[in-house]
Scaffold this active site. Structure first.
Site, PDB file in Angstrom:
ATOM      1  N   LYS A  11       0.828  -1.214   0.000  1.00  0.00           N
ATOM      2  CA  LYS A  11       0.000   0.000   0.000  1.00  0.00           C
ATOM      3  C   LYS A  11       0.865   1.267   0.000  1.00  0.00           C
ATOM      4  O   LYS A  11       2.080   1.207   0.264  1.00  0.00           O
ATOM      5  CB  LYS A  11      -0.919  -0.039   1.224  1.00  0.00           C
ATOM      6  CG  LYS A  11      -2.047  -1.073   1.130  1.00  0.00           C
ATOM      7  CD  LYS A  11      -2.915  -1.019   2.396  1.00  0.00           C
ATOM      8  CE  LYS A  11      -4.173  -1.831   2.275  1.00  0.00           C
ATOM      9  NZ  LYS A  11      -5.000  -1.728   3.526  1.00  0.00           N
ATOM     10  N   TYR A  51     -12.642  -1.113  -3.308  1.00  0.00           N
ATOM     11  CA  TYR A  51     -13.111  -1.334  -1.934  1.00  0.00           C
ATOM     12  C   TYR A  51     -14.635  -1.152  -1.808  1.00  0.00           C
ATOM     13  O   TYR A  51     -15.118  -0.836  -0.725  1.00  0.00           O
ATOM     14  CB  TYR A  51     -12.404  -0.371  -0.977  1.00  0.00           C
ATOM     15  CG  TYR A  51     -11.019  -0.847  -0.534  1.00  0.00           C
ATOM     16  CD1 TYR A  51     -10.856  -1.984   0.255  1.00  0.00           C
ATOM     17  CD2 TYR A  51      -9.877  -0.138  -0.883  1.00  0.00           C
ATOM     18  CE1 TYR A  51      -9.603  -2.416   0.667  1.00  0.00           C
ATOM     19  CE2 TYR A  51      -8.607  -0.561  -0.466  1.00  0.00           C
ATOM     20  CZ  TYR A  51      -8.486  -1.703   0.307  1.00  0.00           C
ATOM     21  OH  TYR A  51      -7.248  -2.122   0.722  1.00  0.00           O
ATOM     22  N   ASN A 114      -1.943   0.549   6.668  1.00  0.00           N
ATOM     23  CA  ASN A 114      -1.430  -0.679   7.276  1.00  0.00           C
ATOM     24  C   ASN A 114      -0.605  -1.551   6.323  1.00  0.00           C
ATOM     25  O   ASN A 114      -0.563  -2.763   6.455  1.00  0.00           O
ATOM     26  CB  ASN A 114      -2.580  -1.465   7.916  1.00  0.00           C
ATOM     27  CG  ASN A 114      -3.635  -1.878   6.918  1.00  0.00           C
ATOM     28  OD1 ASN A 114      -3.557  -1.511   5.751  1.00  0.00           O
ATOM     29  ND2 ASN A 114      -4.615  -2.629   7.362  1.00  0.00           N
ATOM     30  N   HIS A 117      -2.232  -5.263   1.552  1.00  0.00           N
ATOM     31  CA  HIS A 117      -3.585  -5.802   1.332  1.00  0.00           C
ATOM     32  C   HIS A 117      -3.464  -7.238   0.864  1.00  0.00           C
ATOM     33  O   HIS A 117      -2.520  -7.574   0.133  1.00  0.00           O
ATOM     34  CB  HIS A 117      -4.320  -4.992   0.249  1.00  0.00           C
ATOM     35  CG  HIS A 117      -5.560  -5.682  -0.243  1.00  0.00           C
ATOM     36  ND1 HIS A 117      -6.768  -5.579   0.404  1.00  0.00           N
ATOM     37  CD2 HIS A 117      -5.746  -6.548  -1.284  1.00  0.00           C
ATOM     38  CE1 HIS A 117      -7.656  -6.345  -0.232  1.00  0.00           C
ATOM     39  NE2 HIS A 117      -7.060  -6.933  -1.249  1.00  0.00           N
ATOM     40  N   GLU A 128     -10.077  -9.667  -7.528  1.00  0.00           N
ATOM     41  CA  GLU A 128      -9.025  -8.671  -7.313  1.00  0.00           C
ATOM     42  C   GLU A 128      -7.838  -8.878  -8.263  1.00  0.00           C
ATOM     43  O   GLU A 128      -7.215  -7.909  -8.684  1.00  0.00           O
ATOM     44  CB  GLU A 128      -8.581  -8.713  -5.849  1.00  0.00           C
ATOM     45  CG  GLU A 128      -9.686  -8.233  -4.918  1.00  0.00           C
ATOM     46  CD  GLU A 128      -9.321  -8.308  -3.449  1.00  0.00           C
ATOM     47  OE1 GLU A 128      -8.208  -8.765  -3.110  1.00  0.00           O
ATOM     48  OE2 GLU A 128     -10.155  -7.890  -2.617  1.00  0.00           O
TER      49      GLU A 128
HETATM   50  P1  IDP Z   1      -8.103  -6.331   5.569  1.00  0.00           P
HETATM   51  O1  IDP Z   1      -7.283  -5.345   4.760  1.00  0.00           O
HETATM   52  O2  IDP Z   1      -7.306  -6.946   6.681  1.00  0.00           O
HETATM   53  O3  IDP Z   1      -8.804  -7.348   4.713  1.00  0.00           O
HETATM   54  P2  IDP Z   1     -10.679  -4.995   5.831  1.00  0.00           P
HETATM   55  O4  IDP Z   1     -11.610  -5.167   6.987  1.00  0.00           O
HETATM   56  O5  IDP Z   1     -11.048  -5.624   4.541  1.00  0.00           O
HETATM   57  O6  IDP Z   1      -9.231  -5.469   6.312  1.00  0.00           O
HETATM   58  O7  IDP Z   1     -10.510  -3.434   5.633  1.00  0.00           O
HETATM   59  C1  IDP Z   1      -9.884  -2.908   4.485  1.00  0.00           C
HETATM   60  C2  IDP Z   1      -8.912  -1.827   4.901  1.00  0.00           C
HETATM   61  O8  IDP Z   1      -9.632  -0.732   5.458  1.00  0.00           O
HETATM   62  C3  IDP Z   1      -7.918  -2.225   6.011  1.00  0.00           C
HETATM   63  O9  IDP Z   1      -6.796  -2.929   5.530  1.00  0.00           O
HETATM   64  C4  IDP Z   1      -7.551  -0.867   6.561  1.00  0.00           C
HETATM   65  O10 IDP Z   1      -6.651  -0.186   5.675  1.00  0.00           O
HETATM   66  C5  IDP Z   1      -8.893  -0.148   6.521  1.00  0.00           C
HETATM   67  N1  IDP Z   1      -9.669  -0.328   7.768  1.00  0.00           N
HETATM   68  C6  IDP Z   1     -10.422  -1.402   8.116  1.00  0.00           C
HETATM   69  N2  IDP Z   1     -11.027  -1.240   9.300  1.00  0.00           N
HETATM   70  C7  IDP Z   1     -10.655  -0.027   9.721  1.00  0.00           C
HETATM   71  C8  IDP Z   1     -10.978   0.725  10.900  1.00  0.00           C
HETATM   72  O11 IDP Z   1     -11.743   0.290  11.777  1.00  0.00           O
HETATM   73  N3  IDP Z   1     -10.392   1.959  11.009  1.00  0.00           N
HETATM   74  C9  IDP Z   1      -9.563   2.452  10.038  1.00  0.00           C
HETATM   75  N4  IDP Z   1      -9.252   1.786   8.904  1.00  0.00           N
HETATM   76  C10 IDP Z   1      -9.791   0.564   8.746  1.00  0.00           C
HETATM   77 MG    MG Z   2     -10.292  -7.112   3.328  1.00  0.00          MG
END
Ligand code: IDP
Ligand code: MG
Length: 141
Positions: A11, A51, A114, A117, A128
């Protein structure tokens, strides 16, 4: 377990922080084969489409601003059980909860920013992978 493919992204925060090399080395060391790889920058509209499953979430705007803020590295990773294997290597979504040694523990800046992905199921992996790569850009053996 069967050979499988998943979509991995490095990312924008991890690209900006110069972690491409560290993450790609880890991918190879953990036994994945990289069958496709490309650097790209998503527009806001493309990030929203990628997304769209999170469109109703409170973090959707922040997430899609961030994902369109700079380049990503997109990869198709192949391994036995690649989907779960890559998610295990990434660690928990919230880097504060990610296990020691995982990519998010090592390289993430925050919950949203973070570092990586990964697809979460075979159907999402198929969607994807084709979101970013044509069949002719994937070099499986
Ligand atoms: P993942 O990337 O581990 O699959 P997802 O729940 O699919 O997690 O969420 C997609 C992305 O959205 C996360 O990787 C993160 O960048 C962001 N995200 C998810 N939940 C939160 C939150 O509660 N606060 C802020 N950002 C979030
Ligand atoms: Mg996800």
């Amino acid at each position: 377990m069967a050979q499988e493919r998943t979509l991995g992204l490095i990312k924008p925060d991890a690209v900006a922080n110069n972690h491409i090399g560290n993450i790609v080395k880890r991918v190879v060391d953990e036994g994945f084969t990289i069958v496709a790889l490309r650097m790209l920058r998503m527009s806001k509209a493309t990030a929203e489409q990628f997304y769209d499953v999170h469109a109703d979430k409170p973090f959707y705007g922040e997430l899609t601003d961030y994902m369109s803020s700079g380049p990503c590295v997109a990869m198709v990773l192949e391994a036995d059980g690649a989907i779960v294997k890559w998610r295990d290597l990434m660690g928990a979504t919230n880097p504060e909860k990610a296990a020691e040694g995982t990519l998010r523990k090592l390289y993430a800046e925050s919950f949203t920013m973070n570092a990586t992905h990964g697809s979460d199921a075979p159907e999402t992996a198929a969607r994807e992978i084709s979101f970013f790569f044509a069949t002719s850009e994937i070099f499986g053996r």
